[in-house]
Every structure is written in C-alpha cells, then in structure tokens.
Design a protein around this motif. Structure first.
Motif, PDB file in Angstrom:
ATOM      1  N   LEU A 258       0.814  -1.215   0.000  1.00  0.00           N
ATOM      2  CA  LEU A 258       0.000   0.000   0.000  1.00  0.00           C
ATOM      3  C   LEU A 258       0.847   1.265   0.000  1.00  0.00           C
ATOM      4  O   LEU A 258       0.309   2.371  -0.128  1.00  0.00           O
ATOM      5  N   GLY A 259       2.137   1.118   0.205  1.00  0.00           N
ATOM      6  CA  GLY A 259       3.000   2.288   0.287  1.00  0.00           C
ATOM      7  C   GLY A 259       3.010   2.930   1.659  1.00  0.00           C
ATOM      8  O   GLY A 259       3.304   4.120   1.794  1.00  0.00           O
ATOM      9  N   GLY A 260       2.691   2.131   2.692  1.00  0.00           N
ATOM     10  CA  GLY A 260       2.642   2.652   4.054  1.00  0.00           C
ATOM     11  C   GLY A 260       1.241   3.087   4.443  1.00  0.00           C
ATOM     12  O   GLY A 260       0.361   3.256   3.588  1.00  0.00           O
ATOM     13  N   VAL A 261       1.020   3.263   5.729  1.00  0.00           N
ATOM     14  CA  VAL A 261      -0.285   3.679   6.240  1.00  0.00           C
ATOM     15  C   VAL A 261      -0.101   4.770   7.289  1.00  0.00           C
ATOM     16  O   VAL A 261       0.973   4.890   7.905  1.00  0.00           O
ATOM     17  N   THR A 262      -1.163   5.556   7.483  1.00  0.00           N
ATOM     18  CA  THR A 262      -1.176   6.604   8.492  1.00  0.00           C
ATOM     19  C   THR A 262      -1.962   6.109   9.692  1.00  0.00           C
ATOM     20  O   THR A 262      -3.139   5.755   9.563  1.00  0.00           O
ATOM     21  N   GLY A 282       0.132   9.965  18.936  1.00  0.00           N
ATOM     22  CA  GLY A 282      -0.042  10.928  17.850  1.00  0.00           C
ATOM     23  C   GLY A 282      -0.093  10.218  16.505  1.00  0.00           C
ATOM     24  O   GLY A 282      -0.156   8.985  16.426  1.00  0.00           O
ATOM     25  N   THR A 283      -0.068  11.001  15.445  1.00  0.00           N
ATOM     26  CA  THR A 283      -0.175  10.464  14.091  1.00  0.00           C
ATOM     27  C   THR A 283       1.206  10.088  13.566  1.00  0.00           C
ATOM     28  O   THR A 283       2.143  10.889  13.632  1.00  0.00           O
ATOM     29  N   HIS A 284       1.293   8.862  13.019  1.00  0.00           N
ATOM     30  CA  HIS A 284       2.571   8.366  12.505  1.00  0.00           C
ATOM     31  C   HIS A 284       2.360   7.721  11.141  1.00  0.00           C
ATOM     32  O   HIS A 284       1.348   7.053  10.907  1.00  0.00           O
ATOM     33  N   GLU A 285       3.326   7.931  10.251  1.00  0.00           N
ATOM     34  CA  GLU A 285       3.374   7.217   8.981  1.00  0.00           C
ATOM     35  C   GLU A 285       4.205   5.958   9.208  1.00  0.00           C
ATOM     36  O   GLU A 285       5.381   6.033   9.560  1.00  0.00           O
ATOM     37  N   MET A 286       3.585   4.800   9.003  1.00  0.00           N
ATOM     38  CA  MET A 286       4.255   3.532   9.304  1.00  0.00           C
ATOM     39  C   MET A 286       4.514   2.754   8.026  1.00  0.00           C
ATOM     40  O   MET A 286       3.644   2.657   7.156  1.00  0.00           O
ATOM     41  N   ASP A 287       5.708   2.184   7.948  1.00  0.00           N
ATOM     42  CA  ASP A 287       5.977   1.224   6.884  1.00  0.00           C
ATOM     43  C   ASP A 287       5.536  -0.161   7.360  1.00  0.00           C
ATOM     44  O   ASP A 287       4.978  -0.325   8.457  1.00  0.00           O
ATOM     45  N   MET A 320      -7.676  -0.322   5.739  1.00  0.00           N
ATOM     46  CA  MET A 320      -8.887  -0.222   4.923  1.00  0.00           C
ATOM     47  C   MET A 320      -8.989   1.143   4.254  1.00  0.00           C
ATOM     48  O   MET A 320      -9.270   1.251   3.052  1.00  0.00           O
ATOM     49  N   LYS A 321      -8.756   2.194   5.011  1.00  0.00           N
ATOM     50  CA  LYS A 321      -8.870   3.546   4.458  1.00  0.00           C
ATOM     51  C   LYS A 321      -7.827   3.796   3.383  1.00  0.00           C
ATOM     52  O   LYS A 321      -8.113   4.425   2.354  1.00  0.00           O
ATOM     53  N   LYS A 322      -6.608   3.292   3.577  1.00  0.00           N
ATOM     54  CA  LYS A 322      -5.561   3.503   2.571  1.00  0.00           C
ATOM     55  C   LYS A 322      -5.875   2.734   1.298  1.00  0.00           C
ATOM     56  O   LYS A 322      -5.689   3.256   0.180  1.00  0.00           O
ATOM     57  N   LEU A 324      -8.838   1.954   0.139  1.00  0.00           N
ATOM     58  CA  LEU A 324      -9.952   2.593  -0.539  1.00  0.00           C
ATOM     59  C   LEU A 324      -9.554   3.911  -1.186  1.00  0.00           C
ATOM     60  O   LEU A 324     -10.158   4.330  -2.173  1.00  0.00           O
ATOM     61  N   SER A 325      -8.551   4.571  -0.634  1.00  0.00           N
ATOM     62  CA  SER A 325      -8.126   5.858  -1.180  1.00  0.00           C
ATOM     63  C   SER A 325      -7.332   5.710  -2.469  1.00  0.00           C
ATOM     64  O   SER A 325      -7.176   6.673  -3.215  1.00  0.00           O
ATOM     65  N   ASN A 326      -6.843   4.507  -2.753  1.00  0.00           N
ATOM     66  CA  ASN A 326      -6.039   4.279  -3.953  1.00  0.00           C
ATOM     67  C   ASN A 326      -6.458   2.965  -4.607  1.00  0.00           C
ATOM     68  O   ASN A 326      -5.808   1.933  -4.427  1.00  0.00           O
ATOM     69  N   PRO A 327      -7.555   2.966  -5.373  1.00  0.00           N
ATOM     70  CA  PRO A 327      -8.036   1.724  -5.990  1.00  0.00           C
ATOM     71  C   PRO A 327      -7.019   1.071  -6.910  1.00  0.00           C
ATOM     72  O   PRO A 327      -7.055  -0.143  -7.105  1.00  0.00           O
ATOM     73  N   LEU A 328      -6.095   1.855  -7.491  1.00  0.00           N
ATOM     74  CA  LEU A 328      -5.110   1.283  -8.400  1.00  0.00           C
ATOM     75  C   LEU A 328      -4.141   0.342  -7.682  1.00  0.00           C
ATOM     76  O   LEU A 328      -3.466  -0.470  -8.325  1.00  0.00           O
ATOM     77  N   SER A 329      -4.086   0.454  -6.353  1.00  0.00           N
ATOM     78  CA  SER A 329      -3.187  -0.417  -5.603  1.00  0.00           C
ATOM     79  C   SER A 329      -3.825  -1.761  -5.259  1.00  0.00           C
ATOM     80  O   SER A 329      -3.149  -2.642  -4.724  1.00  0.00           O
ATOM     81  N   LEU A 330      -5.110  -1.932  -5.574  1.00  0.00           N
ATOM     82  CA  LEU A 330      -5.809  -3.152  -5.169  1.00  0.00           C
ATOM     83  C   LEU A 330      -5.211  -4.419  -5.773  1.00  0.00           C
ATOM     84  O   LEU A 330      -5.138  -5.448  -5.087  1.00  0.00           O
TER      85      LEU A 330
END
Length: 410
Positions: A258-262, A282-287, A320-322, A324-330
């Motif tokens: 997915l290229g990581g998630v928030t 807090g908010t973190h970008e995770m690999d 799930m949110k990530k 859905l935000s990028n259908p091309l990654s499905l």
C-alpha cells in the motif's frame, strides 16, 4: 329509324344491331336470350360509346373518384388491415367510422445503450477473471479446512449484514500446532457502509467440548478454524458467516504494498525489551515493519492486552482507508493477501462493500467484550461478563456502537 345491317339488308328495329359495334346485339336480342340488360337503358354500348361515357364522367369528376378508389384498394392490398376508430375513440364496429390510417411498421433503431452495456459487462467480467479469480484462489482455505467450516458457518442473503470472524495466528515457521493470538468478530453492513469490530481477548475463559475449561485461543489449536468459530458462537451468540485467518507477520508485506499507512497512535508505545518499538502518541506514517511491530505490542500498557486489541483495530481501519483511497493499488494488495490471508470470503463479497465505501466513507465502530482478568486455579484468565456481553451483541446486531455499552475491562 331504319338502320342497315352490314350485309346490306334493312332493319326495321326489331332485331337491330348497334351500328357502332356489329358484334353486339341490341337489348331486345339479349332479352330473347335471357340475359340481363345493362344500366344505360338496356343497350350494350360499344367501345366508342364507352370512351364517350368515360370522357363525360371525367368532366363530372367521376374519374378522380375512381382513381382514388383504385389507390385505396392498392393500399389495402399492401398494408395489413388496421382497426379504424371514430372521433370518440370507439372502433368502427360501434358505429363510428373514419378513413383507415395505414401506418408503416416501427423502424429499427440502433441499440446503442444495449451495446454499451454489453461492452461494459464484458470488460468487468474480463477484469474479474484476470484479477479476482487468481486472488480468490490464493486466499482460499484448503479443501479439508473448508469442509470442516461448512458445518459451523451460516449462509447469508447478499447485501445484508453478515459476520466475519478474523483470527490472527501466532504460528511461526515450522509450527504444526498454534493458537490464535487475535480474535475479532466483525459485523459488516454493505449498504450502510458500516463495519463493527468486537475484540475477544485471547485469554477469555470458555468451555471446549472434550477439553473442559480453556482459554479461547486454544479452540483453534484443538479444532482448527471450525473449533474457533464454534467457541465464538457460544460466547457471543452471533451467527458467523465467514472466517478470515490472518498471519500478522504478513501485515508487513501488505502495508508495504500500500506504500505505508497513516496510524493515529492513541497512547505512548514503550516496548524496548520485546518488540523494540518506541512511539509517542499521535499520528505516525508507518511502513510495513513498523506496522507489524505495532500490532504485536502488549507490554508497557496500563490496559495490557486490551490496549493491543485496540491498536490492532486501529491498524486494520488504517489499512482499509488507505486501500480505498487508492483503488489502483488493489491488484498489488490482492497479491500480497495471498501470503497473509486464508478466508471463505471471495472478491464478489468484497466488491459491493468497496463500491459502497468509495461512494461514502465507512463508519467504523470498535470495542472489546466486557470482561475482567481473574486467576482461577493458578491460571490467569479473562472472564467475560455474560449479561453485559449479551447486551453489547444486541446493540451490534442492530448496527449500533458497542462502545456505548462497554469496552474491555469492567
């Protein structure tokens, strides 16, 4: 008046010929032979007389009427008979008549809408065969597991709410027997775009047939996925429709696809001795690697394993949110799921849900069953509050938020 016959003899009128047409006799001769007289005074007219009558008729307008009648007759011969209606809309048989209207049949028009629909349908079928069928094969349970599950799972009507039991295995490479490190009962409502997750602590005390009092995570070790489904049904009273066995080590591959998630980390993570993960709230970008460690941390929390359950639900929501935000990654996600997931769910179950989520963001509820840790016979258990659990499941069945009833420790 005396007339002469063609042979030169006289005719006094008794048997006179029509001088214009010697081949014909007068009406008297026809009368003698019993033949009917004609309408013009009894005389049978010659061709010259008929021509004169026709010219006189044209002068009176009769020729036009005859021509019109001839055209109408030809139209009746060429077109199918039509019912004629009068001025009041009644058929001719009821006394109302008008000139019949002859209409041509409907013209063929190109079926553009149908053709476009067929093309779209063909494209969708092609994409399903190309993308979804390989994914379905890669995430399916083996035949023996699917057979054992068929006796525990319930059928559901498409597009209606259904339950999925998500099991997180703690199996390591080379293990022949393992327990479920995570158990989450999910209610999915495709039309309402709603997902409700209820975590079940792995140490929850249950009764397992043939094995007496056990922790619920042992149900998988004794009876596989079917054993885990049966234990959850007895505990919650829910009818489970699908099972998804997740290898949490595979989350690393999925998140990287997915290229990581928030992720919104709710409390500080300080686990240098076990996972080595240290994060502030807090908010973190995770690999992928960080996400996998985050899903396993259960030390250093005031709520212990309850906090780990919440963190896992937060991570699943972020994935799930990530996605859905990028259908091309499905497609890449589907390929990664092959090493992460074994399930009875198929793409045709997920597509309506993803479509609905794309229209409007999903509503996600989550909670843990109301329970408390206890030591019984020297063994640490989590004991569920049966009455509070039943009340929570009523709320869940109605599509409500289970956290309004309870969430974890009582």
């Amino acid at each position: 008046m005396v007339q002469y016959r063609p042979d030169g003899s006289r005719d006094d009128g008794a048997d006179a010929y029509d001088y214009d047409d010697p081949r014909r006799y007068t009406s008297r001769q026809r009368g003698r032979q019993g033949q009917p007289e004609s309408r013009n005074g009894g005389a049978v007219v010659s061709r010259r007389s008929r021509l004169g009558d026709a010219l006189r008729g044209i002068g009176r307008g009769e020729g036009r009427r005859s021509q019109d009648q001839g055209q109408a007759a030809s139209q009746r011969a060429c077109y199918p008979r039509q019912q004629t209606y009068g001025q009041q809309g009644y058929p001719q048989q009821y006394g109302y008549s008008e000139q019949p209207v002859y209409q041509e049949g409907p013209k063929r028009r190109p079926h553009r809408a149908r053709n476009v629909l067929l093309v779209i349908l063909a494209i969708l079928v092609g994409l399903y065969l190309l993308i979804c069928v390989p994914i379905d094969r890669s995430i399916a349970f083996s035949d023996d597991v699917a057979t054992s599950l068929s006796g525990e799972l319930s059928m559901h009507v498409p597009l209606t709410p259904y339950y999925v039991l998500a099991l997180g295995s703690d199996a390591r490479e080379g293990d022949t027997v393992s327990r479920t490190d995570t158990m989450i009962l999910c209610r999915i409502d495709p039309l309402a775009a709603k997902v409700t997750m209820v975590s079940i602590p792995r140490d929850t005390m249950v009764q397992i047939d043939g094995h007496g009092t056990q922790k619920i995570n042992a149900a998988y070790a004794f009876g596989g996925a079917a054993g885990a489904v049966k234990a959850v049904k007895n505990l919650t009273g829910a009818s489970v429709n699908h099972v998804a066995l997740v290898n949490f080590d595979g989350i690393e591959t999925l998140v990287n696809a997915l290229g990581g998630v928030t992720v919104d980390v709710p409390v500080d993570v300080n686990d240098p001795g076990y996972t080595g993960l240290v994060l502030s709230a807090g908010t973190h970008e995770m690999d992928g690697h960080t996400a996998m460690l985050f899903s396993r941390v259960r030390h250093g929390f005031a709520n212990g394993d309850y906090q780990r359950q919440e963190d896992q639900r937060i991570l699943i929501s972020a994935i799930m949110k990530k996605a859905l935000s990028n259908p091309l990654s499905l497609p890449a996600v589907g390929k990664a799921m092959g090493g992460l997931l074994s399930t009875t769910i198929r793409c045709y179950n997920i597509i309506p849900l993803l479509t609905r989520f794309a229209i409007g963001g999903p509503t996600i509820y989550s909670a843990s069953i109301p329970s408390s840790p206890q030591t019984i016979g020297g063994v640490s258990y989590v004991v569920a509050d049966e009455q509070a659990t039943a009340t929570m499941m009523q709320v869940v069945n109605q599509g409500g938020d289970p956290s309004t009833v309870a969430n974890g420790v009582q």
